[in-house]
Design a protein around this motif. Structure first.
Motif, short mmCIF file in Angstrom:
data_model
loop_
_atom_site.label_atom_id
_atom_site.label_comp_id
_atom_site.label_asym_id
_atom_site.label_seq_id
_atom_site.Cartn_x
_atom_site.Cartn_y
_atom_site.Cartn_z
N ARG A 14 32.97 41.33 65.22
CA ARG A 14 33.92 42.32 65.01
C ARG A 14 34.75 43.00 63.91
N VAL A 15 34.08 43.71 63.43
CA VAL A 15 34.78 43.85 62.18
C VAL A 15 36.59 44.56 62.88
N GLU A 16 37.59 43.33 62.50
CA GLU A 16 38.51 44.31 62.99
C GLU A 16 39.73 45.74 62.05
N ARG A 17 39.40 45.30 60.38
CA ARG A 17 39.77 46.38 59.56
C ARG A 17 38.81 45.80 58.84
N GLN A 18 38.63 47.48 57.50
CA GLN A 18 37.79 47.56 56.56
C GLN A 18 38.17 48.92 55.71
N LYS A 19 38.78 48.28 54.75
CA LYS A 19 38.97 49.40 53.59
C LYS A 19 38.99 49.02 52.70
N VAL A 20 38.62 50.53 51.39
CA VAL A 20 38.48 50.44 50.06
C VAL A 20 39.67 50.87 49.91
N ARG A 21 39.69 50.19 48.89
CA ARG A 21 41.57 49.97 47.73
C ARG A 21 41.47 49.65 46.77
N GLU A 22 42.88 50.35 46.22
CA GLU A 22 42.83 49.35 44.63
C GLU A 22 43.31 48.25 44.36
N ALA A 23 42.74 47.76 44.04
CA ALA A 23 43.59 46.02 44.31
C ALA A 23 44.73 45.78 43.94
N THR A 24 45.50 45.48 44.79
CA THR A 24 46.76 44.78 45.25
C THR A 24 47.23 43.12 44.24
N ARG A 25 47.99 43.23 44.13
CA ARG A 25 49.36 42.34 43.08
C ARG A 25 48.52 40.35 43.70
N ALA A 26 48.70 40.91 44.69
CA ALA A 26 48.05 39.73 45.58
C ALA A 26 46.19 39.35 46.18
N ASP B 152 45.63 38.08 42.15
CA ASP B 152 45.85 36.71 42.70
C ASP B 152 44.46 35.90 43.15
N ARG B 153 44.02 36.51 44.23
CA ARG B 153 42.86 35.89 45.49
C ARG B 153 42.17 36.25 44.20
N LEU B 154 41.35 37.11 44.07
CA LEU B 154 40.30 37.13 43.51
C LEU B 154 40.75 36.33 41.26
N GLN B 155 41.62 36.75 41.33
CA GLN B 155 41.76 35.74 39.68
C GLN B 155 41.30 37.25 38.94
N LEU B 156 41.79 38.11 38.73
CA LEU B 156 41.52 39.22 38.17
C LEU B 156 43.11 39.11 37.42
N ASP B 157 42.41 40.13 35.61
CA ASP B 157 43.45 39.85 34.95
C ASP B 157 43.64 41.45 35.23
N ALA B 158 43.08 42.08 35.19
CA ALA B 158 43.77 44.07 35.56
C ALA B 158 43.22 44.36 37.37
N PRO B 159 43.83 44.84 38.22
CA PRO B 159 43.09 45.63 38.97
C PRO B 159 41.14 46.17 38.84
N VAL B 160 41.30 46.32 39.84
CA VAL B 160 39.83 46.87 40.34
C VAL B 160 39.77 47.19 41.69
N PRO B 161 39.31 48.54 41.71
CA PRO B 161 38.65 48.40 43.27
C PRO B 161 38.13 47.48 44.10
N VAL B 162 38.14 47.56 45.60
CA VAL B 162 37.68 45.45 46.20
C VAL B 162 37.96 46.34 48.30
N LEU B 163 37.00 45.97 48.31
CA LEU B 163 36.90 46.37 50.08
C LEU B 163 37.14 44.64 50.52
N ALA B 164 38.94 45.39 51.56
CA ALA B 164 39.36 44.69 51.95
C ALA B 164 38.64 44.31 53.41
N LEU B 165 38.35 43.18 53.63
CA LEU B 165 37.97 43.51 55.81
C LEU B 165 38.61 42.02 56.10
N THR B 166 38.83 42.27 57.42
CA THR B 166 39.21 41.41 59.01
C THR B 166 38.04 41.66 59.71
N CYS B 167 38.11 39.72 60.07
CA CYS B 167 36.53 40.25 60.92
C CYS B 167 36.77 39.62 62.31
#
Length: 239
Positions: free
Chosen positions: A100-112, A115-130
């Motif tokens: 089951r999906v516990e959380r699903q949210k579209v947001r602008e990438a945070t600093r964390a 770091d996780r995606l190794q991005l040079d600048a923030p982009v929109p991301v989909l964050a999920l916990t399952c």
């Protein structure tokens, strides 16, 4: 200008590989017949055969007698160096799988997230916990971010019946992956696993790319006493 110094079979291979890794030819796509490719590149069928043989050896295509070649789906295995589907892992152990999906949210990438995606600048991301379950008991906690710059279709994807990891395996080509394995202690953030505080857990972090674009970063947490990772190695050949 076309580089004539590169053998033709390598150029054919590179053109087909690019179509696969770019998503132009998703898993299951039938590759044009050898005779068709030979006509396209104005070359001998043997040259095309050599290119397809190399692609098959690298696991990008599957060659089938009489029916031709198709783009291969990634192999689903529970191994350290493989990208695997948790559902397949649970069912291979003989348990009934559910998630089951516990959380699903579209947001602008945070600093964390950057770091996780190794991005040079923030982009929109989909964050999920399952939460993944085996016979209705907690099996694995998943914390994932997907770059919507690399995978824009994920924003509208439905994960009601297919987990994000399985969806990515089926829908998004990847060209490189990185694993990190560590031990962690259960805390309040892992309450869904129903573990007492400080219970040892196994953490697998995986980051994948499509060419030079980061696709996703996932953190998978397993109860340490109920999961093991296996990888098989062979000694390197001297010389």
């Amino acid at each position: 200008m076309e580089n004539r110094a590169i053998p033709l079979h390598r150029r054919i291979r590179a053109a087909i590989e690019d179509k696969i890794l770019s998503g132009g030819w998703p898993p299951g796509t039938r590759i044009p017949a050898e005779t068709e490719l030979a006509a396209t590149y104005n070359c001998a069928r043997m040259t095309v055969n050599k290119a397809l043989t190399e692609l098959a050896a690298d696991g990008l295509i599957e060659r089938r007698r009489k029916s031709g070649s198709v783009v291969k789906r990634p192999v689903l295995q529970s191994a350290v160096l493989e990208i695997h589907d948790i559902k397949a892992e649970v069912e291979a152990a003989g348990f009934a799988y559910r998630y089951r999906v516990e959380r699903q949210k579209v947001r602008e990438a945070t600093r964390a997230d950057c770091d996780r995606l190794q991005l040079d600048a923030p982009v929109p991301v989909l964050a999920l916990t399952c939460l993944h379950l085996a016979d209705n008991r907690p099996f694995c906690w998943e914390d994932r971010v997907i770059s919507l710059s690399a995978v824009p279709q994920a924003q509208d994807a439905s994960f009601d019946h297919q987990s994000p990891g399985a969806w990515l395996i089926d829908e998004v080509p990847w060209s490189a992956a990185e694993h990190r394995i560590s031990a962690v202690a259960a805390d309040a953030s892992l309450s869904a696993l129903e573990l007492t505080p400080s219970t040892p857990c196994l953490a697998i972090e995986r980051r994948t790319w499509n060419a030079d674009k980061p696709v996703t970063h996932v953190r998978l947490i397993y109860p340490g006493d109920a999961h093991a990772l296996v990888a098989r190695f062979a000694p390197s050949k001297a010389g």
